[in-house]
Design a protein around this motif. Structure first.
Motif, PDB file in Angstrom:
ATOM      1  N   MET A   1      49.884  26.977  35.626  1.00  0.00           N
ATOM      2  CA  MET A   1      48.899  27.764  35.600  1.00  0.00           C
ATOM      3  C   MET A   1      48.875  28.744  36.737  1.00  0.00           C
ATOM      4  SD  MET A   1      44.717  26.876  35.066  1.00  0.00           S
ATOM      5  CE  MET A   1      44.612  25.431  35.848  1.00  0.00           C
ATOM      6  N   ILE A   2      48.584  30.088  36.625  1.00  0.00           N
ATOM      7  CA  ILE A   2      48.392  31.002  37.408  1.00  0.00           C
ATOM      8  C   ILE A   2      46.842  31.476  37.637  1.00  0.00           C
ATOM      9  CG2 ILE A   2      48.597  33.319  38.423  1.00  0.00           C
ATOM     10  CD1 ILE A   2      51.444  33.302  36.866  1.00  0.00           C
ATOM     11  N   LYS A   3      46.209  31.491  39.153  1.00  0.00           N
ATOM     12  CA  LYS A   3      45.048  31.685  38.977  1.00  0.00           C
ATOM     13  C   LYS A   3      44.735  32.811  40.152  1.00  0.00           C
ATOM     14  CE  LYS A   3      43.334  27.668  40.280  1.00  0.00           C
ATOM     15  NZ  LYS A   3      42.381  26.444  40.419  1.00  0.00           N
ATOM     16  N   VAL A   4      43.607  33.489  40.027  1.00  0.00           N
ATOM     17  CA  VAL A   4      43.241  34.483  41.318  1.00  0.00           C
ATOM     18  C   VAL A   4      42.859  33.502  42.406  1.00  0.00           C
ATOM     19  CG1 VAL A   4      42.057  36.218  41.909  1.00  0.00           C
ATOM     20  CG2 VAL A   4      42.882  36.244  39.594  1.00  0.00           C
ATOM     21  N   ALA A   5      43.561  33.797  43.661  1.00  0.00           N
ATOM     22  CA  ALA A   5      43.409  32.993  44.704  1.00  0.00           C
ATOM     23  C   ALA A   5      42.364  34.216  45.866  1.00  0.00           C
ATOM     24  CB  ALA A   5      44.366  32.550  45.469  1.00  0.00           C
ATOM     25  N   MET A   6      42.812  35.370  45.903  1.00  0.00           N
ATOM     26  CA  MET A   6      42.140  36.111  46.833  1.00  0.00           C
ATOM     27  C   MET A   6      42.384  37.800  45.897  1.00  0.00           C
ATOM     28  SD  MET A   6      43.069  37.158  50.743  1.00  0.00           S
ATOM     29  CE  MET A   6      43.041  35.469  51.021  1.00  0.00           C
ATOM     30  N   THR A   7      41.295  38.470  46.280  1.00  0.00           N
ATOM     31  CA  THR A   7      41.279  39.844  45.978  1.00  0.00           C
ATOM     32  C   THR A   7      40.740  40.605  47.027  1.00  0.00           C
ATOM     33  OG1 THR A   7      41.234  41.566  43.976  1.00  0.00           O
ATOM     34  CG2 THR A   7      39.189  39.764  44.716  1.00  0.00           C
ATOM     35  N   GLY A   8      41.161  41.846  47.128  1.00  0.00           N
ATOM     36  CA  GLY A   8      40.452  42.489  48.319  1.00  0.00           C
ATOM     37  C   GLY A   8      39.685  43.747  48.040  1.00  0.00           C
ATOM     38  N   VAL A   9      38.980  44.071  48.921  1.00  0.00           N
ATOM     39  CA  VAL A   9      38.073  45.600  48.767  1.00  0.00           C
ATOM     40  C   VAL A   9      38.360  46.081  50.112  1.00  0.00           C
ATOM     41  CG1 VAL A   9      36.530  44.956  47.105  1.00  0.00           C
ATOM     42  CG2 VAL A   9      35.914  44.721  49.274  1.00  0.00           C
ATOM     43  N   TYR A  10      38.677  47.552  50.124  1.00  0.00           N
ATOM     44  CA  TYR A  10      38.682  48.294  51.422  1.00  0.00           C
ATOM     45  C   TYR A  10      37.122  48.705  51.771  1.00  0.00           C
ATOM     46  CZ  TYR A  10      43.754  49.168  50.318  1.00  0.00           C
ATOM     47  OH  TYR A  10      45.181  48.902  50.002  1.00  0.00           O
ATOM     48  N   VAL A  11      37.116  48.475  52.957  1.00  0.00           N
ATOM     49  CA  VAL A  11      35.815  48.654  53.455  1.00  0.00           C
ATOM     50  C   VAL A  11      36.036  49.780  54.828  1.00  0.00           C
ATOM     51  CG1 VAL A  11      34.802  46.690  52.772  1.00  0.00           C
ATOM     52  CG2 VAL A  11      35.794  46.580  54.915  1.00  0.00           C
ATOM     53  N   ASP A  12      34.924  50.457  55.085  1.00  0.00           N
ATOM     54  CA  ASP A  12      34.781  51.412  56.315  1.00  0.00           C
ATOM     55  C   ASP A  12      34.833  50.825  57.467  1.00  0.00           C
ATOM     56  OD1 ASP A  12      34.782  53.416  54.423  1.00  0.00           O
ATOM     57  OD2 ASP A  12      32.676  53.834  54.537  1.00  0.00           O
ATOM     58  N   ASP A  13      34.205  49.518  57.485  1.00  0.00           N
ATOM     59  CA  ASP A  13      34.025  48.905  58.830  1.00  0.00           C
ATOM     60  C   ASP A  13      33.996  47.309  58.337  1.00  0.00           C
ATOM     61  OD1 ASP A  13      32.317  47.318  60.718  1.00  0.00           O
ATOM     62  OD2 ASP A  13      32.417  49.441  61.797  1.00  0.00           O
ATOM     63  N   VAL A  14      35.012  46.515  58.946  1.00  0.00           N
ATOM     64  CA  VAL A  14      35.046  45.167  58.483  1.00  0.00           C
ATOM     65  C   VAL A  14      33.679  44.318  59.081  1.00  0.00           C
ATOM     66  CG1 VAL A  14      36.338  42.835  58.817  1.00  0.00           C
ATOM     67  CG2 VAL A  14      37.506  45.148  58.291  1.00  0.00           C
ATOM     68  N   ALA A  15      33.244  44.390  60.234  1.00  0.00           N
ATOM     69  CA  ALA A  15      31.982  43.801  60.757  1.00  0.00           C
ATOM     70  C   ALA A  15      31.175  44.152  60.015  1.00  0.00           C
ATOM     71  CB  ALA A  15      32.028  43.934  62.365  1.00  0.00           C
ATOM     72  N   ARG A  16      30.742  45.372  59.829  1.00  0.00           N
ATOM     73  CA  ARG A  16      29.538  45.755  58.861  1.00  0.00           C
ATOM     74  C   ARG A  16      29.656  45.215  57.539  1.00  0.00           C
ATOM     75  NH1 ARG A  16      29.694  51.203  59.020  1.00  0.00           N
ATOM     76  NH2 ARG A  16      29.427  51.488  56.838  1.00  0.00           N
ATOM     77  N   VAL A  44      35.410  36.100  52.355  1.00  0.00           N
ATOM     78  CA  VAL A  44      34.237  35.723  51.941  1.00  0.00           C
ATOM     79  C   VAL A  44      34.317  35.091  50.488  1.00  0.00           C
ATOM     80  CG1 VAL A  44      32.792  37.254  53.469  1.00  0.00           C
ATOM     81  CG2 VAL A  44      33.264  37.889  51.034  1.00  0.00           C
ATOM     82  N   GLY A  45      33.360  34.286  50.202  1.00  0.00           N
ATOM     83  CA  GLY A  45      33.349  33.792  48.982  1.00  0.00           C
ATOM     84  C   GLY A  45      32.052  33.368  48.455  1.00  0.00           C
ATOM     85  N   ALA A  46      32.111  32.855  47.104  1.00  0.00           N
ATOM     86  CA  ALA A  46      30.558  32.286  46.631  1.00  0.00           C
ATOM     87  C   ALA A  46      30.216  31.075  47.555  1.00  0.00           C
ATOM     88  CB  ALA A  46      30.866  31.878  44.947  1.00  0.00           C
ATOM     89  N   PRO A  47      28.926  31.035  47.464  1.00  0.00           N
ATOM     90  CA  PRO A  47      28.372  29.785  48.377  1.00  0.00           C
ATOM     91  C   PRO A  47      28.369  28.576  47.598  1.00  0.00           C
ATOM     92  CG  PRO A  47      26.554  31.310  47.646  1.00  0.00           C
ATOM     93  CD  PRO A  47      27.888  31.969  46.992  1.00  0.00           C
ATOM     94  N   GLN A  48      28.054  27.536  48.419  1.00  0.00           N
ATOM     95  CA  GLN A  48      27.704  26.218  47.865  1.00  0.00           C
ATOM     96  C   GLN A  48      28.696  25.670  46.898  1.00  0.00           C
ATOM     97  OE1 GLN A  48      23.895  26.786  45.978  1.00  0.00           O
ATOM     98  NE2 GLN A  48      22.848  27.561  48.133  1.00  0.00           N
ATOM     99  N   GLY A  49      30.042  25.924  47.439  1.00  0.00           N
ATOM    100  CA  GLY A  49      31.128  25.400  46.877  1.00  0.00           C
ATOM    101  C   GLY A  49      31.535  26.060  45.321  1.00  0.00           C
ATOM    102  N   ALA A  50      30.643  26.990  44.862  1.00  0.00           N
ATOM    103  CA  ALA A  50      31.141  27.938  43.662  1.00  0.00           C
ATOM    104  C   ALA A  50      32.553  28.430  43.848  1.00  0.00           C
ATOM    105  CB  ALA A  50      30.100  28.699  43.396  1.00  0.00           C
ATOM    106  N   GLN A  51      33.332  28.669  42.987  1.00  0.00           N
ATOM    107  CA  GLN A  51      34.656  29.135  42.945  1.00  0.00           C
ATOM    108  C   GLN A  51      35.369  28.725  44.402  1.00  0.00           C
ATOM    109  OE1 GLN A  51      33.047  32.926  42.045  1.00  0.00           O
ATOM    110  NE2 GLN A  51      34.251  33.127  40.304  1.00  0.00           N
ATOM    111  N   PRO A  52      35.556  27.718  44.802  1.00  0.00           N
ATOM    112  CA  PRO A  52      36.119  27.313  46.230  1.00  0.00           C
ATOM    113  C   PRO A  52      37.362  27.845  46.391  1.00  0.00           C
ATOM    114  CG  PRO A  52      36.039  25.239  44.837  1.00  0.00           C
ATOM    115  CD  PRO A  52      35.470  26.377  44.134  1.00  0.00           C
ATOM    116  N   ASP A  53      38.383  28.330  45.360  1.00  0.00           N
ATOM    117  CA  ASP A  53      39.578  28.688  45.517  1.00  0.00           C
ATOM    118  C   ASP A  53      39.772  30.120  45.471  1.00  0.00           C
ATOM    119  OD1 ASP A  53      39.081  28.630  42.967  1.00  0.00           O
ATOM    120  OD2 ASP A  53      41.062  27.726  42.327  1.00  0.00           O
TER     121      ASP A  53
END
Length: 132
Positions: A1-16, A44-53
């Motif tokens: 089974m293949i699952k999504v592990a990570m996806t990205g979004v381009y951002v102007d400023d990573v810290a912000r 980053v990811g969903a809080p409280q253990g939701a979608q931990p992977d």
């Protein structure tokens, strides 16, 4: 089974972006590594253990490929990512109260109730709630 592990979004400023996605949207930091040359690797990811992977990579949006793509999506009004919520109207009210700028408020779009906001770092983000 293949699952999504990570996806990205381009951002102007990573810290912000990190501050917005955690402090405003409520995500939790999964990884925060300094890779040198002022290029942090932040997920980053969903809080409280939701979608931990499943992680969202806040990717620097500078460069000959990222910048035109990032800017074209925004100019066309196309969200770079879609997040689901249980109660869109409540989330819209919460985020609006925090000063988040929505480009369109909640409205029916086929099988979902949807709204779109500006994430302050160059992206439009869509929130959806499944119609029951």
């Amino acid at each position: 089974m293949i699952k999504v592990a990570m996806t990205g979004v381009y951002v102007d400023d990573v810290a912000r972006a990190h501050a917005f996605y955690t402090d405003v949207l409520g995500f939790e930091t999964r990884l925060h590594r300094n890779l040198g040359d002022d290029a942090p690797f932040v997920t980053v990811g969903a809080p409280q253990g939701a979608q931990p992977d499943l992680q969202l990579l806040l990717e620097p949006g500078q460069g000959p490929i990222a910048e035109p793509y990032h800017e074209a999506l925004y100019a066309a009004g196309i969200p770079c990512i879609v997040f689901s919520v249980d109660d869109l109207r409540a989330e819209y009210a919460r985020l609006s109260g925090l000063g988040v700028r929505f480009t369109h408020p909640p409205r029916e779009q086929g099988p979902v109730l949807a709204a779109v906001f500006d994430d302050t770092v160059g992206n439009l983000v869509q929130l959806v709630q499944a119609n029951e």
